[in-house]
Design a protein around this motif. Structure first.
Motif, PDB file in Angstrom:
ATOM      1  N   LEU A   1       0.401   4.913  -8.124  1.00 60.75           N
ATOM      2  CA  LEU A   1      -0.578   4.051  -7.971  1.00 60.75           C
ATOM      3  C   LEU A   1      -1.850   3.863  -9.138  1.00 60.75           C
ATOM      4  O   LEU A   1      -2.041   2.497  -9.501  1.00 60.75           O
ATOM      5  CB  LEU A   1      -1.466   4.301  -6.756  1.00 60.75           C
ATOM      6  N   PRO A   2      -2.297   5.060  -9.561  1.00 57.18           N
ATOM      7  CA  PRO A   2      -3.145   4.763 -10.584  1.00 57.18           C
ATOM      8  C   PRO A   2      -2.601   5.171 -12.125  1.00 57.18           C
ATOM      9  O   PRO A   2      -3.007   4.994 -13.343  1.00 57.18           O
ATOM     10  CB  PRO A   2      -4.296   5.820 -10.371  1.00 57.18           C
TER      11      PRO A   2
ATOM     12  N   LEU B   1       3.353  -4.512  -9.416  1.00 54.51           N
ATOM     13  CA  LEU B   1       2.765  -5.383  -8.256  1.00 54.51           C
ATOM     14  C   LEU B   1       1.420  -4.989  -7.709  1.00 54.51           C
ATOM     15  O   LEU B   1       0.379  -5.947  -7.403  1.00 54.51           O
ATOM     16  CB  LEU B   1       3.686  -5.506  -7.221  1.00 54.51           C
ATOM     17  N   ILE B   2       0.646  -3.949  -7.906  1.00 59.08           N
ATOM     18  CA  ILE B   2      -0.449  -3.198  -7.425  1.00 59.08           C
ATOM     19  C   ILE B   2      -1.536  -3.062  -8.756  1.00 59.08           C
ATOM     20  O   ILE B   2      -1.272  -2.267  -9.596  1.00 59.08           O
ATOM     21  CB  ILE B   2      -0.225  -1.967  -6.954  1.00 59.08           C
ATOM     22  N   PRO B   3      -2.776  -3.877  -8.368  1.00 60.26           N
ATOM     23  CA  PRO B   3      -3.708  -3.459  -9.580  1.00 60.26           C
ATOM     24  C   PRO B   3      -4.294  -2.007  -9.011  1.00 60.26           C
ATOM     25  O   PRO B   3      -4.019  -1.519  -7.756  1.00 60.26           O
ATOM     26  CB  PRO B   3      -4.726  -4.406  -8.980  1.00 60.26           C
ATOM     27  N   PRO B   4      -4.719  -1.100  -9.957  1.00 64.18           N
ATOM     28  CA  PRO B   4      -5.346  -1.511 -11.062  1.00 64.18           C
ATOM     29  C   PRO B   4      -4.518  -1.315 -12.414  1.00 64.18           C
ATOM     30  O   PRO B   4      -5.031  -1.172 -13.271  1.00 64.18           O
ATOM     31  CB  PRO B   4      -6.535  -0.374 -11.052  1.00 64.18           C
TER      32      PRO B   4
ATOM     33  N   LEU C   1      -1.947  -7.895  -0.035  1.00 54.73           N
ATOM     34  CA  LEU C   1      -0.594  -8.584  -0.156  1.00 54.73           C
ATOM     35  C   LEU C   1       0.212  -7.935  -1.016  1.00 54.73           C
ATOM     36  O   LEU C   1       1.438  -7.775  -0.639  1.00 54.73           O
ATOM     37  CB  LEU C   1      -0.688 -10.159  -0.468  1.00 54.73           C
ATOM     38  N   GLY C   2      -0.108  -7.331  -1.900  1.00 52.03           N
ATOM     39  CA  GLY C   2       0.541  -6.569  -3.009  1.00 52.03           C
ATOM     40  C   GLY C   2       1.290  -5.190  -2.269  1.00 52.03           C
ATOM     41  O   GLY C   2       2.251  -4.858  -2.218  1.00 52.03           O
TER      42      GLY C   2
ATOM     43  N   LEU D   1       1.744 -12.085  -7.505  1.00 52.25           N
ATOM     44  CA  LEU D   1       2.686 -11.125  -7.129  1.00 52.25           C
ATOM     45  C   LEU D   1       4.102 -11.658  -7.492  1.00 52.25           C
ATOM     46  O   LEU D   1       4.920 -10.737  -7.982  1.00 52.25           O
ATOM     47  CB  LEU D   1       2.669 -10.775  -5.614  1.00 52.25           C
ATOM     48  N   ALA D   2       4.454 -13.037  -7.541  1.00 48.10           N
ATOM     49  CA  ALA D   2       5.726 -13.441  -7.983  1.00 48.10           C
ATOM     50  C   ALA D   2       5.610 -13.233  -9.421  1.00 48.10           C
ATOM     51  O   ALA D   2       6.935 -12.868  -9.845  1.00 48.10           O
ATOM     52  CB  ALA D   2       5.568 -15.108  -7.683  1.00 48.10           C
TER      53      ALA D   2
END
Length: 468
Positions: free
Chosen positions: A136-137, A179-182, A203-204, A411-412
């Motif tokens: 994730l990070p 897909l996922i920030p950060p 949504l991600g 996301l697309a």
């Protein structure tokens, strides 16, 4: 898939507008195909080392594109240098932490605990959860060097197929990266499209969960059949000669491994919540949460929680560090050369060529964004560059879109940026070398997994677009 900071990414995007050659689109397209063909031919047919093949392929690309030799060399050198500078130190620190983890018995403690609680069919699912949380990070490369000792030991100790365990871990890391920030790519796309960060993140996650399940545990069943290889012996951390009573405890070992994850996650959360570079707290977290400092802190802490806990003397700790660096020399050169090839592609104007051509594509907005990102990803090898380039092109289309649709557009683009990693992607070579695969085997597993993530991610984005 090289992890770059947001400022660096924006600089690359701006620099891509000044190609080092004035060749037309036809000549550029031929040069790209020829450059990739040279690399593949040298590696597969002539058994040339990947570092030399990537170097020769980069020079061939620049020459065929009509770029001055001096500028081609400068582009390749700059790409190699920036990749090694950005990724090389992280790989080295990760290798040191991995060796400490292995030699102290900490990796054995993690593996034994996992094997005791997750057996048989549950193991790939356990690996994808662990990788997703850690990823994730983390930049993709950092996540790999932290997970490799665990993946290899679980595969060997539990007698699992390497692909059955490795593919879910790679899928978890890759989905988070794209897909996922950060992560920098999604963050830049959010900024370019003026999307809502919270909505995009929510949504991600909805898109990421089914995508990682399909590309990870489910696809790994087939990947294990297509490529049935053992974990590379030279990469497997051997069971250390330490007293079981002195083996680091599970809690201390997990704390050490997750320390850089926590530090970087704290930085990301502060950046999102505070969002004030002048704030004192954000200044501190920007330093301690940077990948370099976070991994360095984990290494220093690991010398006590892992090394000293296992009874290592200062001399033994020094020897452990020294042993950890030798095996990664070849990996650093290959990854660096992959970065050089990528930079050469960018500098000759391939990205801009694709952007120019794509302006005439008459397709739905979400699909158009995905196709543009796919094309740039295939040409440049960089998921981050593909993300920012595609976001810049479709930004005018996002002006009148509702909040949810703008988030789906981000996301697309992110899904398209992960499509079919191949020989011009530094991440391709990182996975190949760590898992001891041939180019063909890497294409069947890693490249196919990336493609599944990309297509599946687009599918769920399109599905959500019908609902929201």
């Amino acid at each position: 898939m090289t992890g770059l900071g947001v400022e660096t990414v924006q600089h690359l995007a701006a620099a891509a507008g000044d190609p080092i050659t004035s060749a037309g689109d036809g000549r550029l397209g031929f040069a790209v195909l020829a450059g990739i063909a040279v690399i593949v031919l040298l590696i597969t047919r002539l058994k040339t080392h990947a570092f030399l093949a990537l170097t020769v392929g980069s020079l061939a690309l620049g020459s065929l594109a009509g770029a001055p030799p001096a500028k081609t060399i400068a582009s390749f050198t700059a790409g190699l240098g920036s990749t090694v500078a950005g990724v090389g130190v992280l790989i080295a620190l990760g290798a040191i932490l991995g060796r400490l983890l292995a030699d102290s018995g900490g990796a054995d403690e993690i593996v034994d605990t996992i094997l005791a609680r997750a057996k048989g069919r549950a193991m790939p699912w356990a690996m994808v959860v662990i990788a997703s949380v850690i990823g994730l990070p983390l930049f993709f490369e950092v996540g790999i060097v932290l997970l490799i000792p665990v993946v290899l030991l679980v595969a060997k100790r539990g007698n699992y197929s390497l692909m059955r365990i490795g593919v879910p871990a790679l899928a978890g890391l890759s989905v988070m990266h794209g897909l996922i920030p950060p992560h920098p790519g999604p963050l830049v796309a959010i900024d370019a499209l003026d999307a809502n960060l919270g909505v995009t993140l929510a949504l991600g996650v909805l898109v990421a969960i089914p995508t990682v399940i399909i590309a990870g545990p489910l696809f790994s069943r087939y990947a294990a059949r297509w490529v049935d290889i053992p974990a590379p012996a030279h990469m497997i951390p051997q069971r250390p000669q330490v007293d079981e009573r002195h083996r680091p405890r599970f809690g201390a070992t997990v704390f050490t491994v997750l320390l850089p994850v926590v530090l970087m996650l704290v930085k990301a959360l502060v950046d999102i919540v505070v969002d004030d570079p002048a704030n004192g707290v954000q200044k501190v977290t920007d330093v301690v949460g940077s990948p370099l400092i976070a991994l360095l802190a984990a290494v220093l802490v690991g010398m006590f929680t892992l090394g000293r806990a296992a009874g290592f003397t200062r001399e033994r700790l020094s020897a452990t560090v020294e042993k950890s660096l030798a095996p990664i020399a070849g990996i650093l050169l290959i990854v660096g050369a992959g970065g050089g090839f990528k930079q050469t592609l960018i500098d000759v104007g391939v990205g801009r060529m694709i952007l120019d051509l794509s302006q005439d594509w008459a397709v739905p907005t979400l699909l158009l964004a995905w196709l543009i990102a796919v094309a740039i990803r295939l040409a440049t090898g960089s998921a981050t560059v593909a993300t920012i380039s595609a976001a810049g092109l479709v930004a005018p289309l996002a002006a009148d879109l509702p909040t949810a649709q703008t988030a789906l557009l981000v996301l697309a683009i992110g899904a398209g940026s992960l499509f079919f990693s191949h020989v011009n992607d530094a991440g391709f070579w990182l996975v190949k070398e760590y898992f001891g695969m041939s180019v063909g085997q890497t294409l069947k597993t890693w490249s196919m997994m990336e493609t599944i993530i990309s297509v599946t991610g687009l599918g769920f984005v399109m599905l959500l677009s019908l609902i929201l």
